[in-house]
Design an enzyme around this catalytic site. Structure first.
Site, PDB file in Angstrom:
ATOM      1  N   SER A 186     -11.626   7.205  19.445  1.00 57.37           N
ATOM      2  CA  SER A 186     -12.448   6.590  18.408  1.00 57.37           C
ATOM      3  C   SER A 186     -11.610   5.757  17.451  1.00 57.37           C
ATOM      4  O   SER A 186     -12.115   4.822  16.825  1.00 57.37           O
ATOM      5  CB  SER A 186     -13.176   7.664  17.596  1.00 57.37           C
ATOM      6  OG  SER A 186     -14.268   8.186  18.299  1.00 57.37           O
TER       7      SER A 186
ATOM      8  N   ASP B  82     -21.367   2.644  13.520  1.00 57.29           N
ATOM      9  CA  ASP B  82     -20.964   4.045  13.538  1.00 57.29           C
ATOM     10  C   ASP B  82     -21.920   4.865  12.671  1.00 57.29           C
ATOM     11  O   ASP B  82     -23.124   4.578  12.636  1.00 57.29           O
ATOM     12  CB  ASP B  82     -19.521   4.162  13.029  1.00 57.29           C
ATOM     13  CG  ASP B  82     -18.762   5.293  13.695  1.00 57.29           C
ATOM     14  OD1 ASP B  82     -19.059   6.461  13.386  1.00 57.29           O
ATOM     15  OD2 ASP B  82     -17.877   5.023  14.513  1.00 57.29           O
TER      16      ASP B  82
ATOM     17  N   ILE C  32      -3.903   2.595   2.193  1.00 57.74           N
ATOM     18  CA  ILE C  32      -3.292   2.235   3.473  1.00 57.74           C
ATOM     19  C   ILE C  32      -3.548   0.766   3.789  1.00 57.74           C
ATOM     20  O   ILE C  32      -4.092   0.022   2.970  1.00 57.74           O
ATOM     21  CB  ILE C  32      -3.847   3.132   4.604  1.00 57.74           C
ATOM     22  CG1 ILE C  32      -5.363   2.931   4.752  1.00 57.74           C
ATOM     23  CG2 ILE C  32      -3.518   4.588   4.340  1.00 57.74           C
ATOM     24  CD1 ILE C  32      -5.961   3.631   5.962  1.00 57.74           C
TER      25      ILE C  32
ATOM     26  N   HIS D 230     -17.194  10.283  10.374  1.00 59.80           N
ATOM     27  CA  HIS D 230     -16.621   9.448  11.426  1.00 59.80           C
ATOM     28  C   HIS D 230     -16.595   7.968  11.076  1.00 59.80           C
ATOM     29  O   HIS D 230     -15.580   7.277  11.288  1.00 59.80           O
ATOM     30  CB  HIS D 230     -17.425   9.675  12.714  1.00 59.80           C
ATOM     31  CG  HIS D 230     -16.768   9.177  13.961  1.00 59.80           C
ATOM     32  ND1 HIS D 230     -17.065   7.961  14.524  1.00 59.80           N
ATOM     33  CD2 HIS D 230     -15.848   9.756  14.775  1.00 59.80           C
ATOM     34  CE1 HIS D 230     -16.359   7.805  15.633  1.00 59.80           C
ATOM     35  NE2 HIS D 230     -15.607   8.872  15.814  1.00 59.80           N
TER      36      HIS D 230
ATOM     37  N   ASP E  36       0.840  -1.195   0.000  1.00 60.42           N
ATOM     38  CA  ASP E  36       0.000   0.000   0.000  1.00 60.42           C
ATOM     39  C   ASP E  36       0.881   1.254   0.000  1.00 60.42           C
ATOM     40  O   ASP E  36       1.706   1.452   0.906  1.00 60.42           O
ATOM     41  CB  ASP E  36      -0.913  -0.009   1.231  1.00 60.42           C
ATOM     42  CG  ASP E  36      -1.700  -1.303   1.324  1.00 60.42           C
ATOM     43  OD1 ASP E  36      -2.849  -1.327   0.902  1.00 60.42           O
ATOM     44  OD2 ASP E  36      -1.122  -2.299   1.801  1.00 60.42           O
TER      45      ASP E  36
ATOM     46  N   ASP F 280     -34.114   0.615  11.048  1.00 59.81           N
ATOM     47  CA  ASP F 280     -34.269  -0.800  10.692  1.00 59.81           C
ATOM     48  C   ASP F 280     -34.278  -1.025   9.183  1.00 59.81           C
ATOM     49  O   ASP F 280     -35.102  -1.790   8.664  1.00 59.81           O
ATOM     50  CB  ASP F 280     -35.546  -1.379  11.314  1.00 59.81           C
ATOM     51  CG  ASP F 280     -35.437  -1.531  12.817  1.00 59.81           C
ATOM     52  OD1 ASP F 280     -34.377  -1.982  13.289  1.00 59.81           O
ATOM     53  OD2 ASP F 280     -36.404  -1.171  13.523  1.00 59.81           O
TER      54      ASP F 280
ATOM     55  N   ASN G 106      -3.009  -4.264  -1.501  1.00 57.76           N
ATOM     56  CA  ASN G 106      -3.819  -4.149  -2.710  1.00 57.76           C
ATOM     57  C   ASN G 106      -3.320  -3.032  -3.629  1.00 57.76           C
ATOM     58  O   ASN G 106      -4.024  -2.605  -4.535  1.00 57.76           O
ATOM     59  CB  ASN G 106      -5.293  -3.917  -2.359  1.00 57.76           C
ATOM     60  CG  ASN G 106      -5.518  -2.608  -1.608  1.00 57.76           C
ATOM     61  OD1 ASN G 106      -4.594  -2.061  -1.012  1.00 57.76           O
ATOM     62  ND2 ASN G 106      -6.748  -2.111  -1.630  1.00 57.76           N
TER      63      ASN G 106
ATOM     64  N   ASP H 271     -10.311   1.466  -0.576  1.00 50.45           N
ATOM     65  CA  ASP H 271      -9.658   0.629   0.427  1.00 50.45           C
ATOM     66  C   ASP H 271     -10.642  -0.110   1.321  1.00 50.45           C
ATOM     67  O   ASP H 271     -10.224  -0.816   2.245  1.00 50.45           O
ATOM     68  CB  ASP H 271      -8.729   1.487   1.302  1.00 50.45           C
ATOM     69  CG  ASP H 271      -7.280   1.056   1.191  1.00 50.45           C
ATOM     70  OD1 ASP H 271      -7.015   0.023   0.556  1.00 50.45           O
ATOM     71  OD2 ASP H 271      -6.411   1.763   1.730  1.00 50.45           O
TER      72      ASP H 271
ATOM     73  N   ASP I 243      -8.730  -1.074  29.612  1.00 53.38           N
ATOM     74  CA  ASP I 243      -8.024  -2.350  29.485  1.00 53.38           C
ATOM     75  C   ASP I 243      -6.768  -2.245  28.634  1.00 53.38           C
ATOM     76  O   ASP I 243      -5.769  -2.910  28.904  1.00 53.38           O
ATOM     77  CB  ASP I 243      -8.955  -3.398  28.858  1.00 53.38           C
ATOM     78  CG  ASP I 243     -10.205  -3.608  29.679  1.00 53.38           C
ATOM     79  OD1 ASP I 243     -10.113  -4.308  30.700  1.00 53.38           O
ATOM     80  OD2 ASP I 243     -11.257  -3.071  29.305  1.00 53.38           O
TER      81      ASP I 243
END
Length: 330
Positions: free
Chosen positions: A320, A126, A179, A161, A93, A151, A175, A135, A294
């Site tokens: 995010s 999201d 990126i 975002h 890439d 729905d 590919n 990509d 975590d």
């Protein structure tokens, strides 16, 4: 004194051969070296590095034994197998140089071991995804597309975002365009899930939970949510639901620039909360932190896919982007 092992091997009796490299200590005569080779049944096939290192041919069955014995000989500086080394795996890439975070998390070293396994379904509920992006398009499972806000199957973007977070977890690697995500085998499949119809990108807790439910119900094994609310009970239930179906549930830690004692100062096992770090391995100034967190992952100026066009990329910051990066590693 010349120390010789009592091991004697007839090279001619062995059908398969491998190679050993050896270097003697200074002052060892060629005659002595040849006597040692004869004793061990090895054949000198090359000299390298100014003739100071010899390449030996030996039966593959005896190679380990011979190397061990030669290494213990007091006339030998070193002896080891002439092993094959695989290429340092790097996808092709062209914009990968902008992805500083891949080097920071030592992805190239990991890629030497594995670039992905069997087909993995994942999702980052999201604001929708530009499905035609160069990509992303080959990795999207549009047949599983879902809009939790009404729905429907409309997962087209209402805000930038979602396309950016999708790039962090599922940009197609190797590919020849754009990126790479940390998981760069072409076996990754992304389930597009939109959880809002608002141009601001804001989403209700219930719609986020519905989005997680849809992803888990359709086989996603990694789910990353990049919305605040990591301390809410409904988010915990969403994580528990995903876990019950065999998925790992990641959530951004938040961008509140300080310590937060969510969960009463404890940690919920249903949610893998991810804070943000910088290129210097320090906590990002905007990142929330606390005992509920975590993992940490790069989230300051991450280069990722953009919704502006099918060939657009841009820098983005926030937990995010830390969360889907951790998800991509998972």
């Amino acid at each position: 004194a010349l120390l010789l092992s009592q091991v004697s091997i007839s090279f001619a009796q062995e059908q398969e051969a491998t190679q050993i490299v050896i270097k003697f200590l200074p002052g060892v005569s060629e005659r002595t070296q040849n006597r040692l080779y004869e004793r061990f049944g090895v054949e000198k096939v090359d000299s390298i590095l100014g003739g100071k290192v010899h390449v030996l041919s030996v039966s593959s069955q005896a190679a380990d034994t011979v190397v061990k014995a030669l290494s213990k000989n007091k006339l030998v500086e070193f002896a080891e197998l002439d092993v094959l080394h695989e290429l340092n795996a790097l996808p092709d890439d062209p914009l990968i140089g902008n992805q500083w975070y891949l080097t920071k998390i030592r992805a190239p070293e990991a890629w030497d071991i594995a670039t992905g396994s069997e087909v993995i379904l994942e999702s980052a509920p999201d604001t929708g995804i530009r499905a035609t992006h160069e990509d992303l398009r080959n990795n999207l499972r549009m047949d599983l597309s879902y809009n939790a806000a009404n729905d429907s199957d409309d997962s087209s973007p209402v805000h930038s975002h979602g396309t950016a977070t999708a790039g962090m977890i599922s940009a197609e690697a190797d590919n020849s365009v754009g990126i790479a995500s940390a998981q760069w085998a072409d076996s990754i499949h992304h389930i597009p899930v939109r959880v809002t119809n608002l141009s601001s990108g804001s989403a209700s807790s219930s719609n986020i939970a519905k989005g997680v439910e849809h992803a888990a119900d359709n086989g996603a094994k990694v789910i990353s949510v990049s919305y605040s609310g990591v301390g809410g009970s409904l988010r915990r239930q969403a994580g528990a639901y995903a876990r019950s179906l065999g998925a790992l549930f990641f959530n951004s830690a938040g961008n509140d620039s300080g310590r937060r004692d969510y969960h009463g100062g404890g940690n919920w096992e249903e949610i893998i909360a991810v804070s943000s770090t910088t290129s210097s391995d320090t906590l990002s100034s905007f990142s929330s932190y606390g005992p509920y967190v975590d993992l940490s992952a790069p989230g300051s100026s991450d280069y990722t896919t953009s919704w502006s066009s099918d060939t657009s990329y841009s820098y983005a910051s926030g937990t995010s982007f830390s969360s889907p990066l951790a998800g991509s590693v998972a």
